[in-house]
Write a protein that holds these residues in place. Structure first.
Motif, PDB file in Angstrom:
ATOM      1  N   PHE A   1     -11.093  -1.701   1.524  1.00 56.38           N
ATOM      2  CA  PHE A   1      -9.690  -2.324   1.277  1.00 56.38           C
ATOM      3  C   PHE A   1      -8.931  -2.437   2.302  1.00 56.38           C
ATOM      4  O   PHE A   1      -8.298  -3.467   2.773  1.00 56.38           O
ATOM      5  CB  PHE A   1      -9.225  -1.648  -0.100  1.00 56.38           C
ATOM      6  CG  PHE A   1      -8.173  -2.577  -0.532  1.00 56.38           C
ATOM      7  CD1 PHE A   1      -8.423  -3.835  -1.316  1.00 56.38           C
ATOM      8  CD2 PHE A   1      -6.830  -2.443  -0.041  1.00 56.38           C
ATOM      9  CE1 PHE A   1      -7.201  -4.749  -1.755  1.00 56.38           C
ATOM     10  CE2 PHE A   1      -5.683  -3.271  -0.600  1.00 56.38           C
ATOM     11  CZ  PHE A   1      -6.183  -4.401  -1.259  1.00 56.38           C
ATOM     12  N   LEU A   2      -8.612  -1.234   2.839  1.00 56.63           N
ATOM     13  CA  LEU A   2      -7.545  -1.022   3.933  1.00 56.63           C
ATOM     14  C   LEU A   2      -8.175  -1.615   5.231  1.00 56.63           C
ATOM     15  O   LEU A   2      -7.293  -2.179   6.008  1.00 56.63           O
ATOM     16  CB  LEU A   2      -6.868   0.264   4.051  1.00 56.63           C
ATOM     17  CG  LEU A   2      -5.936   0.818   3.090  1.00 56.63           C
ATOM     18  CD1 LEU A   2      -5.162   2.184   3.430  1.00 56.63           C
ATOM     19  CD2 LEU A   2      -4.774  -0.059   3.086  1.00 56.63           C
TER      20      LEU A   2
ATOM     21  N   VAL B   1       0.738  -1.222  -0.167  1.00 55.40           N
ATOM     22  CA  VAL B   1       0.077   0.069  -0.007  1.00 55.40           C
ATOM     23  C   VAL B   1       0.723   1.161  -0.110  1.00 55.40           C
ATOM     24  O   VAL B   1       1.664   1.469   0.976  1.00 55.40           O
ATOM     25  CB  VAL B   1      -1.098   0.009   1.475  1.00 55.40           C
ATOM     26  CG1 VAL B   1      -1.826   1.287   1.148  1.00 55.40           C
ATOM     27  CG2 VAL B   1      -1.947  -1.235   1.322  1.00 55.40           C
TER      28      VAL B   1
ATOM     29  N   LEU C   1     -11.609  -3.693  -6.321  1.00 56.33           N
ATOM     30  CA  LEU C   1     -10.642  -4.831  -5.901  1.00 56.33           C
ATOM     31  C   LEU C   1     -11.326  -5.334  -4.334  1.00 56.33           C
ATOM     32  O   LEU C   1     -11.579  -4.560  -3.574  1.00 56.33           O
ATOM     33  CB  LEU C   1      -9.402  -4.270  -5.675  1.00 56.33           C
ATOM     34  CG  LEU C   1      -8.094  -4.920  -5.706  1.00 56.33           C
ATOM     35  CD1 LEU C   1      -8.103  -5.270  -7.189  1.00 56.33           C
ATOM     36  CD2 LEU C   1      -6.910  -4.299  -5.287  1.00 56.33           C
TER      37      LEU C   1
ATOM     38  N   PHE D   1      -4.151  -9.136  -4.511  1.00 55.50           N
ATOM     39  CA  PHE D   1      -4.241  -8.498  -3.478  1.00 55.50           C
ATOM     40  C   PHE D   1      -5.305  -9.021  -2.329  1.00 55.50           C
ATOM     41  O   PHE D   1      -5.763  -8.397  -1.606  1.00 55.50           O
ATOM     42  CB  PHE D   1      -4.804  -7.115  -3.863  1.00 55.50           C
ATOM     43  CG  PHE D   1      -3.978  -6.289  -4.335  1.00 55.50           C
ATOM     44  CD1 PHE D   1      -2.827  -5.737  -3.827  1.00 55.50           C
ATOM     45  CD2 PHE D   1      -3.721  -5.874  -5.958  1.00 55.50           C
ATOM     46  CE1 PHE D   1      -1.724  -4.982  -4.335  1.00 55.50           C
ATOM     47  CE2 PHE D   1      -2.928  -5.325  -6.439  1.00 55.50           C
ATOM     48  CZ  PHE D   1      -1.845  -4.690  -5.677  1.00 55.50           C
TER      49      PHE D   1
ATOM     50  N   LEU E   1      -2.455   1.437  -4.462  1.00 57.87           N
ATOM     51  CA  LEU E   1      -1.544   0.069  -4.246  1.00 57.87           C
ATOM     52  C   LEU E   1      -0.512   0.417  -5.294  1.00 57.87           C
ATOM     53  O   LEU E   1      -0.580   0.756  -6.474  1.00 57.87           O
ATOM     54  CB  LEU E   1      -2.558  -1.027  -4.496  1.00 57.87           C
ATOM     55  CG  LEU E   1      -3.816  -1.132  -3.797  1.00 57.87           C
ATOM     56  CD1 LEU E   1      -4.328  -2.086  -4.232  1.00 57.87           C
ATOM     57  CD2 LEU E   1      -3.441  -1.331  -2.375  1.00 57.87           C
TER      58      LEU E   1
END
Lengths: 166, 647
Positions: free
Chosen positions: B613-614, A55, A92, A150, A69
């Motif tokens: 996502f994070l 990241v 994603l 990912f 990313l």
């Protein structure tokens, strides 16, 4: 999962798939056009500490904070993310994220017949995430399975190997 | 939404129905609990009736005949209550509550499957509501042909035994048809000393009543009224005046309200953020415009400047208004608790009274949702383990009925929620003994533990989940989970206890997660936001106030030594070595000094998450977008207070 479903959905009338092409460190990559939301000029990326290594940071996309990313770090390609000119915003793992790229070419239709499995000569961490290699008129294009690349489990797996390699 | 020749129920319709139904259920339940406490009043009954009525109508609209039928029965019962034709008894309250429970089940079924709710089980559960007075003979099916009449009887003032006369009257009237309801109820007649009685029954010939009563002395037939829409209001007396006005106000308020999804508000908020940025850009362009070349361009420049300023004010206002739209009175959360406490008390054989204060305290909707579970947990603990059994309480010279106070208040950007019980308190020694037996502490360590530290043990992960603890200390089930929930909200939970007097849990939660005041600091190449609530002081770093002990830097401030850390290092950022200030941040009794390069001032920030996502990033609660479009990271102070350096 994404291979079969996504593939079937993208299959055009004449057996073609649509991909967005971009370049990183001189290599052309392709992702399915359906997962790409937009491509923006690379804004300033704020580094987010202690997040997973691949990241790069977060950006402000019209008021929404999105992670960016870095495929360079993910696939250990070397080079510097600061060279990137654009960020491809895409779906994603069911969420939105950006990928820093050096340049974006157009959207192309690739006949399924022109897609081949990755040749044995390709090595490195990224080989697990290559869906195929497409032969375009002038160059080769690496088609990526980004959901797999990912996946948190996969990241942990290859990051571990990373440290051993050093 | 109507399809070709058919009604199709969209997901939105279903959601709307369920959201409204939930409100109605809450209103009914609040009313029922108020009835139980003896706090009935005409407006309350009117509100309950309206809720049942609305839900009946809505159920019909979404094609839920089962729920509609159930609500019809409840509505009829409430109508009788409202009209004073049924007396409030514990059994009746229980019937209303069970009716509400079955309603909840039906709604849950509807929410899950979406398939039409079966009519059969509904009819079965609805039955008790239909026949509120169990002693009455053969309740009539609804829709019976004969109209319903209300018979008012007056007993002579000189009558020595009114119960006997009323009994005779009931007997006589019952020959005309089954009595649907009586006031006083027949089973309570023995103690009856009143001077009036009411009978409700269906009659073919109302004039027969006079005839039937003719043989009974000391009792007069006052009136035989056909039951009509007007009569309940008339019987309810004051409600006749207050009711319609209240209903009117209610309708007006309802007409001025719409439901909005929180995501929509979030989106609006983002758009406003964009506006702010554009405004800044315009202001910048205006300042660069070279006015003064000629009269006309100078006038244009000034005009543009004024418009830009105005745009700025409007944008700010818009931002604040949207933030306010996310706030709800905490009542939305609290109103489920009276029932919870009542049921828990009933189950454990304790008498508990829940008093609620500060219901109109406003809180962000998202925060409120997160607060439900921890509060339920604490209330459950208070009833199960805090409040003693009636015998114990009497023996300790306390009133038999236990009290739990639930209070909310606003305090400088925070909402404080107290849950105070007047139970037995927490036995610190018992907690210590358990900690020793579980190997958490050595007896020597336990010896040195302060009262406060012993209480802190209760919040330790895993400590409290054991059955043993529950039995011995009588407290602490899952308090670690409560603390974890609060920390997710950037809040804190503390407890104070007085053996024999009770225990108070205090929850402090930021008013909203989305907006906060922060001290903006710069270090290295990044800007960080430190929540102002945790900032204690700011010190300029110099030779005389930085020391080192055991290789660790310390900040000496007024005779006190505080661990000193570089903010850049905490976040793995390059340390430029230009840090000139230390910001002391703390929570509870821990604090740490953070080295930063520059102070950028205090500002209100809008907190944004890092996205799905994070997910959660350790040490950060999110990011915020600055006026120039750049991002600043928002520090989670609690994270680095856990480190060894904190003192």
């Amino acid at each position: 999962m994404s291979e079969s479903e996504g593939g079937a959905k993208l299959l055009g009338d004449d057996g073609e798939l649509q991909f967005v092409l971009f370049e990183i460190e001189g290599v052309t990559y392709g992702v399915e056009v359906e997962r790409v939301l937009e491509i923006v000029l690379r804004p300033e990326v704020s580094r987010v500490p202690s997040a997973v290594d691949c990241v790069e940071g977060v950006i402000n996309l019209r008021g929404t904070v999105l992670p960016v990313l870095d495929l360079r770090r993910r696939f250990r390609l070397g080079g510097d993310a600061a060279r990137a000119t654009h960020v491809v915003i895409l779906q994603l793992q069911g969420a939105l994220a950006g990928i820093s790229v050096d340049g974006v070419s157009q959207v192309v239709r690739i006949p399924v017949a022109a897609i081949e499995p990755p040749p044995a000569a390709i090595t490195g961490p990224q080989v697990r995430y290559i869906e195929g290699i497409a032969k375009l008129e002038t160059k080769l294009c690496v088609l990526l399975d980004l959901d797999r690349a990912f996946d948190p489990g996969e990241i942990a797996l290859t990051a571990g190997g990373d440290q051993d390699g050093r | 939404m109507a399809g070709d020749g058919g009604w199709t129920l969209t997901d939105d319709d279903r959601q709307l129905f369920l959201a409204e139904a939930e409100e109605m259920v809450q209103a009914l339940e609040e009313g029922a609990l108020a009835l139980e406490r003896g706090g009935e009043n005409p407006e309350m009954l009117q509100a309950m009736f309206r809720a049942a009525h609305t839900l009946k109508g809505n159920s019909g609209l979404v094609g839920e005949a089962g729920i509609a039928a159930h609500m019809h029965n409840m509505e009829a019962l409430l109508d009788d209550l409202r009209g004073g034709r049924v007396a409030v008894t514990p059994a009746l309250v229980q019937q209303v509550l069970s009716g509400i429970d079955s309603l909840r089940e039906m709604l849950a079924q509807f929410a899950q499957g979406g398939s039409p709710v079966e009519a059969a089980p509904v009819a079965a559960t609805a039955a008790p509501v239909e026949a509120p007075l169990a002693a009455q003979p053969a309740p009539l099916a609804p829709g019976q042909a004969m109209p319903r009449y209300i018979v008012h009887l007056a007993i002579d003032a000189a009558c020595p035994m009114p119960a006997v006369r009323v009994f005779q009257a009931y007997q006589a009237i019952s020959r005309l048809g089954p009595l649907e309801r009586t006031d006083p109820p027949q089973e309570h007649l023995a103690q009856f000393e009143g001077r009036s009685a009411t009978v409700v029954l269906r009659l073919g010939h109302p004039e027969d009543v006079k005839e039937a009563l003719s043989g009974i002395d000391e009792i007069q037939l006052e009136s035989v009224q056909a039951e009509s829409v007007a009569s309940p209001a008339a019987t309810a007396g004051q409600a006749g005046q207050a009711g319609p006005q209240a209903a009117e106000a209610e309708r007006e308020a309802a007409a001025q309200t719409v439901r909005v999804r929180v995501e929509l508000l979030d989106h609006l908020m983002n758009l406003v953020g964009e506006l702010v940025l554009d405004r800044t850009r315009i202001a910048d362009l205006v300042s660069r415009l070279d006015g003064g070349k000629d009269q006309e361009s100078e006038e244009l420049r000034q005009e543009l400047s004024r418009s830009s300023l105005h745009l700025g004010r409007v944008t700010l206002d818009l931002q604040e208004t949207i933030m306010k739209a996310r706030m709800l009175p905490i009542e939305h959360l609290f109103r489920r608790f009276p029932r919870l406490v009542r049921d828990l008390g009933a189950k454990s054989g304790k008498r508990v009274q829940l008093e609620i204060y500060g219901q109109d305290t406003e809180l962000d909707r998202m925060v409120m949702d997160e607060l439900g579970d921890p509060l339920t947990h604490i209330l459950r603990n208070a009833v199960d383990h805090g409040i003693e059994s009636p015998e114990k309480r009497l023996a300790a010279g306390k009133p038999e009925q236990g009290r739990i106070i639930l209070r909310a208040a606003t305090e400088e950007g925070y909402v404080v929620v107290d849950v105070a019980d007047d139970g037995g308190g927490i036995d610190a020694e018992a907690v210590k003994r358990t900690a020793i037996s579980r190997g958490v502490l050595t007896p020597e360590q336990a010896e040195r533990l302060s009262m406060h530290e012993a209480q802190e043990l209760l919040f330790a992960p895993g400590f409290s989940t054991s059955e043993e603890v529950t039995e011995i200390s009588g407290r602490g089930v899952g308090l670690d989970a409560v603390r974890a929930s609060l920390e997710r909200l950037s809040g804190v939970v503390d407890l104070s206890t007085e053996p024999g007097q009770g225990t108070t849990f205090r929850l402090r939660i930021p008013l909203t997660l989305a907006i906060m005041r922060a001290l903006m600091v710069r270090t290295g190449d990044a800007i960080y936001a430190l929540p102002l609530g945790s900032v204690r002081q700011i010190v300029r770093l110099g030779k005389d106030n930085v020391q080192t002990a055991h290789g660790r830097p310390l900040l000496a401030d007024r005779g006190k030594l505080i661990g000193l850390r570089s903010l850049a290092q905490i976040y793995d950022a390059p340390d430029s070595g230009e840090d000139a200030f230390a910001v002391v941040v703390g929570a509870g009794d821990r604090q740490v000094a953070l080295k930063v390069a520059a102070l950028l001032g205090e500002q209100e920030i809008v907190l944004k998450s890092f996205g799905d996502f994070l997910g959660a990033v350790p040490g950060l609660t999110g990011a915020t977008i600055l006026g120039n479009g750049e991002l600043a990271l928002v520090a989670d102070v609690r994270y680095f207070l856990r480190g060894k350096e904190a003192s």
